[in-house]
Design a protein around this motif. Sequence first.
Motif, mmCIF file in Angstrom:
data_model
loop_
_atom_site.group_PDB
_atom_site.id
_atom_site.type_symbol
_atom_site.label_atom_id
_atom_site.label_comp_id
_atom_site.label_asym_id
_atom_site.label_seq_id
_atom_site.Cartn_x
_atom_site.Cartn_y
_atom_site.Cartn_z
ATOM 1 N N GLU A 174 0.845 -1.197 0.000
ATOM 2 C CA GLU A 174 0.000 0.000 0.000
ATOM 3 C C GLU A 174 0.883 1.250 0.000
ATOM 4 O OE1 GLU A 174 -2.063 0.538 3.644
ATOM 5 O OE2 GLU A 174 -3.238 2.242 2.937
ATOM 6 N N VAL A 175 0.593 2.133 -0.935
ATOM 7 C CA VAL A 175 1.352 3.387 -1.007
ATOM 8 C C VAL A 175 0.963 4.291 0.167
ATOM 9 C CG1 VAL A 175 1.698 5.508 -2.324
ATOM 10 C CG2 VAL A 175 1.584 3.298 -3.507
ATOM 11 N N GLN A 176 1.974 4.807 0.844
ATOM 12 C CA GLN A 176 1.733 5.766 1.930
ATOM 13 C C GLN A 176 2.686 6.937 1.797
ATOM 14 O OE1 GLN A 176 1.773 3.766 5.805
ATOM 15 N NE2 GLN A 176 -0.455 3.792 5.750
ATOM 16 N N LYS A 203 2.753 11.641 -5.279
ATOM 17 C CA LYS A 203 3.532 10.767 -6.166
ATOM 18 C C LYS A 203 3.047 10.978 -7.594
ATOM 19 C CE LYS A 203 3.846 5.832 -7.329
ATOM 20 N NZ LYS A 203 2.902 5.947 -8.464
ATOM 21 N N SER A 249 6.389 5.155 1.327
ATOM 22 C CA SER A 249 6.513 3.709 1.444
ATOM 23 C C SER A 249 5.500 3.033 0.531
ATOM 24 C CB SER A 249 6.285 3.273 2.897
ATOM 25 O OG SER A 249 4.989 3.619 3.334
ATOM 26 N N GLY A 250 5.745 1.761 0.247
ATOM 27 C CA GLY A 250 4.799 0.997 -0.554
ATOM 28 C C GLY A 250 5.059 1.018 -2.048
ATOM 29 N N PHE A 251 6.119 1.676 -2.492
ATOM 30 C CA PHE A 251 6.478 1.684 -3.914
ATOM 31 C C PHE A 251 7.982 1.961 -4.025
ATOM 32 C CE2 PHE A 251 6.927 6.322 -4.682
ATOM 33 C CZ PHE A 251 6.350 6.825 -3.526
ATOM 34 N N THR A 252 8.514 1.745 -5.215
ATOM 35 C CA THR A 252 9.940 1.992 -5.443
ATOM 36 C C THR A 252 10.147 3.487 -5.629
ATOM 37 O OG1 THR A 252 10.130 -0.171 -6.523
ATOM 38 C CG2 THR A 252 11.940 1.388 -6.851
ATOM 39 N N TYR A 292 -1.154 9.433 -5.924
ATOM 40 C CA TYR A 292 -1.265 9.261 -4.485
ATOM 41 C C TYR A 292 -0.854 10.554 -3.787
ATOM 42 C CZ TYR A 292 -1.913 4.272 -5.230
ATOM 43 O OH TYR A 292 -2.397 3.057 -5.627
ATOM 44 N N ASN A 304 13.979 7.172 1.163
ATOM 45 C CA ASN A 304 12.602 7.250 0.652
ATOM 46 C C ASN A 304 11.886 8.496 1.164
ATOM 47 O OD1 ASN A 304 13.053 4.828 -0.626
ATOM 48 N ND2 ASN A 304 11.736 3.615 0.701
#
Lengths: 110, 122
Positions: B1-3, B98, B25-28, B111, B77
């Motif tokens: 989950e993207v946060q 994002k 967090s939750g993605f590259t 997001y 990050n």
Amino acid sequence: QSALTQPASVSGSPGQSITISCTGTSSDVGGYNYVSWYQQHPGKAPKLMIYDVSNRPSGVSNRFSGSKSGNTASLTISGLQAEDEADYYCSSYTSSSKGVFGTGTKVTVL
Amino acid sequence: EVQLVESGGGLVQPGGSLRLSCAASGFTFSSYAMSWVRQAPGKGLEWVSAISGSGGSTYYADSVKGRFTISRDNSKNTLYLQMNSLRAEDTAVYYCAKDHGGSVVVAQADYWGQGTLVTVSS
């Protein structure tokens, strides 16, 4: 960079369809397919509803659709529901590699 | 989950400085461009700044150019916005977002964080 032009308010009855326009220039809306639409409820962060002019992210209802003609983009909400009452903003990429938002439209469900 | 979680907002006097952070967090993180968007009380959204995934390209709204600096630490990050020479008109909720388009800025935010309030007042 001037804000894109949107109507201040649009209203409709439940079940009806409404369309919100977003007018820019050839340096933003008319020049790129990076047009997006956001829904914002009071006190909440915006939510992406449409990207690349007409694509819906996963989880967004197919009652929301987008299109573009020349320097004007449009968001259509069909089968209007009470939960659709919110502020809506368009956005576009620009020739100066920046972003620009629309002036915002308040949608009221009668 | 993207946060996306912003921090660093608060009350600052005119002419002062503040640094906002956005923990992702939750993605590259390094694979995506990131942006800052603000919203003054009762007003619409305003695009503020964006940075490419590598950090090598940065872009600013005319209203903040020369006063704000966007940066990122891909090892942590985390996205930053250093705000100097703050003015009353900079008072707003600042959102970190994002970019949908990958490492290149296309100014489409898929997001958003919850926002952090910056108040510039004496």
